[in-house]
Design a protein around this motif. Structure first.
Motif: not given
Length: 375
Positions: A321-329, A331-336, A365-370
């Motif tokens: 239930s933690d958010f995804v707030l991260d970046r890959a290259g 691409v910035v991702v905001a989800a969950g 806590r908010f990383a894509l690969s956490r």
């Protein structure tokens, strides 16, 4: 095909995407928002008249984020001239272990709160029946979701952002660390960054492009109940059951709040069926509604349990239930965010702007690969 050159493309015009555009435009960034549906649509997770605002979390990271968000909501109100956050106070009651964790975390963070006896709480808010002692949070309140999204988009546009509704994105192609192409119908948008805040459509857009954690999309079944009298309502969370939830007869704890013009909103948390967001039926789910009526009869004496208006909405949640707030290259991702994210909208907008412009991350806590995260 028409090609556009911009600094940042934001995919998704709900609360999070609109807040990202607001913060980016406020920093002088050339930004365009692409939203697949019409303004004010009900297909996502940012519509309706009411969301709970609270700082009562057991995790310090969320308490800090909520306090930042409150300041930012007031900033947006001042900029837009629209009232968005109404302070009503909030209460938590029920399972002792949950309440003790909340009370200690809020105390350690320096946020105001106090314990009330159930009799004292009933004098203040007679519409609720209380399950043991009550943790009261005076900072809690109600947000108007529809008005918030409209205000964010209007102020973003005032600051120079372009907001395009009914513009579904069909593909995102990474061309380099600072180059991405976003295709929408017959148009292509070339940018340094793309912020994807697409809610239930995140996996469809980003699956295979970035290492997403599992995202579960469900159709939830809250409802508005007709109040029996004109009494004040706090926002509330009932932490059900010191034993198994099955023993209570209900599938989860319950949240709710009074909503002027609509009634008293109440719902279970994350218990709906898994759905494809493009195949939803939006129909009331009989079993969930029956249990919600049963709950209202037992715990909400201030409403008519048989006079209700069903609500259909989606949750998109990660396993923790933690958010995804991260970046890959690029691409910035905001989800969950679903179930507890809307209160944080303007603070998340700031984080997404930071990710897009500087790459500053808000924490593991908010990383894509956490990894497993402990507070």
């Amino acid at each position: 095909m028409t090609a556009y050159e911009v600094d940042v493309v934001v995919v998704g015009g709900g609360g999070m995407g609109s807040a990202a555009a607001w913060r980016l435009a406020g920093r002088g960034v050339d930004v365009v928002v692409l939203e697949r549906f019409e303004a004010g649509h009900v297909r996502g997770a940012s519509h309706g008249a009411s969301r709970i605002f609270r700082v009562s979390y057991a995790e310090p990271a969320y308490i800090r984020l909520a306090r930042e968000a409150e300041r930012s909501w007031r900033e947006l109100e001042a900029d837009s001239g629209v009232s968005l956050l109404t302070r009503t106070g909030g209460v938590d009651h029920g399972r002792t272990a949950d309440l003790d964790l909340l009370a200690e975390a809020v105390r350690a963070a320096g946020a105001p709160g106090e314990w009330l006896a159930p009799e004292e709480a009933a004098e203040r808010w007679p519409g609720l029946r209380y399950d043991g002692r009550v943790l009261f949070h005076p900072m809690s309140g109600r947000l108007h979701a529809d008005d918030a999204v409209s205000a964010l988009q209007a102020d973003a546009a005032r600051l120079g952002a372009v907001v395009r509704h009914e513009t579904p994105v069909t593909s995102i192609v990474v061309r380099g660390d600072d180059a991405v192409e976003v295709v929408a119908a017959d148009d292509v948008y070339r940018a340094k960054r793309v912020v994807v805040a697409a809610g239930a459509w995140t996996e469809k857009l980003l699956g295979g492009l970035v290492p997403l954690p599992p995202l579960r999309v469900t159709q939830e079944q809250p409802a508005y109940f007709a109040p029996l009298s004109d009494v004040p309502w706090p926002s509330f969370v009932h932490h059900l059951g010191d034993g198994s939830l099955a023993a209570t007869g209900f599938p989860s704890g319950v949240y709710g709040l009074g909503t002027p013009g609509e009634g008293v909103k109440a719902g279970f948390h994350g218990t709906g069926p898994v759905v494809d967001p493009d195949e939803r039926d939006f129909q009331p789910e009989p079993a969930q509604l029956r249990l919600l009526r049963d709950y209202a009869r037992a715990w909400l004496p201030g409403v008519d349990a048989d006079a209700l208006t069903p609500i259909s909405c989606t949750y998109t949640t990660t396993p923790t239930s933690d958010f995804v707030l991260d970046r890959a290259g690029p691409v910035v991702v905001a989800a969950g965010f679903s179930g507890h994210g809307f209160k944080f909208v303007p603070a998340v907008g700031r984080i997404l702007a930071d990710l897009a412009l500087t790459g500053e991350r808000p924490g593991a806590r908010f990383a894509l690969s956490r990894p497993a995260v402990t507070t």
